[in-house]
Design an enzyme around this catalytic site. Structure first.
Site, PDB file in Angstrom:
ATOM      1  N   LYS A   1     -37.781   2.562  27.023  1.00  0.00           N
ATOM      2  CA  LYS A   1     -38.880   2.048  26.209  1.00  0.00           C
ATOM      3  C   LYS A   1     -40.251   2.205  26.866  1.00  0.00           C
ATOM      4  O   LYS A   1     -41.258   2.348  26.171  1.00  0.00           O
ATOM      5  CB  LYS A   1     -38.623   0.582  25.853  1.00  0.00           C
TER       6      LYS A   1
ATOM      7  N   VAL B   1     -40.262 -10.832  30.631  1.00  0.00           N
ATOM      8  CA  VAL B   1     -41.427 -10.131  30.103  1.00  0.00           C
ATOM      9  C   VAL B   1     -41.276  -8.632  30.311  1.00  0.00           C
ATOM     10  O   VAL B   1     -42.157  -7.954  30.840  1.00  0.00           O
ATOM     11  CB  VAL B   1     -42.743 -10.662  30.725  1.00  0.00           C
TER      12      VAL B   1
END
Length: 292
Positions: A73, A136
């Protein structure tokens, strides 16, 4: 699927590893069939070492779009031509659109939209709420951005990887500048701060991999005093459908527990719309995901 494959069929891909657990091929192919779209969705076992070749393959073969999952990603960013504003802010992509199949690749991130739609589907509003979010990475950053855009009062981010804290701090600074949401970042190893944040929050979101294999027997919350009747607990893991965290929260009386299946559905629906221009028939796709 074979009955509707032809020389006109448009291909959509998934680039990730591992891929066998993915619900995306089932979701997208069923949606194509429901809408009568001449598309096919295939998953390819692709890691970062093969990613550049795979992206070139999207261009060369005219593949109309691709979903991107771990570990690609963030690695895919320099291989694309453009990024959506959200993807640029998050620094991660989970959907690539090859508009008209002409090789110009635009990266998008739909994780945040998917998570917020899943919460709304369960009657949970984030507006003016205090939220603690652990983890995160790509998905966690996307959720944090969407929480701020949707009017959360305060977001308390916790992350375990010290090497990532500096890069996430840049996102925190931007969100504090661009929105009215107060965003803070702390190390997940600071359990005193973590517990205090949960005590003061309306919603706790676990965007880590804790709870899925091989960490299925672990939970970020183990103190029953942290679970309150007004606390919503959302774990973005969807396999298993009930993680250790969710089982613990349910057992100790949380207001609501939510797993990651709804997020999978709605981030997929957003990706589907970006690639095909059509709305995914989510009511028809929901039963494919099993029990929520």
């Amino acid at each position: 699927m074979s009955e509707r494959l032809s020389g006109h069929t448009l291909l959509v891909s998934l680039l990730a590893t591992p891929i066998r657990h993915s619900l995306s091929p089932k979701m997208h192919n069923e949606a194509y069939a429901k809408l009568g779209l001449d598309y096919a969705y295939l998953a390819f076992e692709v890691g970062t070492e093969q990613l550049a070749d795979a992206v070139q393959g999207i261009r060369a073969l005219g593949i109309r779009g691709s979903n991107v999952s771990m570990p690609n990603k963030e690695a895919i960013l320099p291989l694309l031509d453009d990024l959506s504003p959200a993807a640029e802010l998050v620094g991660a992509v989970n959907t690539v659109v090859n508009k008209d199949g002409k090789g110009h690749l635009v990266g998008h991130i739909t994780d945040g939209i998917g998570a917020l739609r899943a919460l709304a589907d369960e009657g949970v509003s984030v507006k003016n709420k205090i939220i603690t979010l652990a983890g995160v990475g790509g998905a966690g950053k996307a959720i944090a951005v969407q929480l701020a855009f949707d009017g959360a009062k305060e977001i308390r981010l916790f992350n375990r990887q010290a090497t990532r804290l500096s890069s996430v701090q840049k996102l925190v600074t931007k969100l504090n500048q661009l929105t009215r949401t107060k965003v803070t970042l702390q190390d997940l190893e600071d359990q005193t701060a973590f517990k205090e944040a949960i005590r003061e929050s309306h919603l706790f979101i676990d965007a880590t991999s804790v709870g899925m294999k091989p960490l299925e027997n672990l939970s970020l919350i183990t103190d029953p005093e942290l679970i309150r009747p007004d606390l919503v607990v959302f774990d973005i893991v969807y396999s298993p459908a009930e993680t250790k965290l969710l089982a613990f929260a349910r057992q100790h009386g949380a207001q609501k527990v939510i797993n990651g299946l709804g997020m999978v559905l709605y981030q997929g629906a957003e990706a589907f719309k970006l690639i095909t221009g059509q709305d995914m028939p989510v009511d028809a796709i929901k039963p494919l995901l099993g029990d929520k």
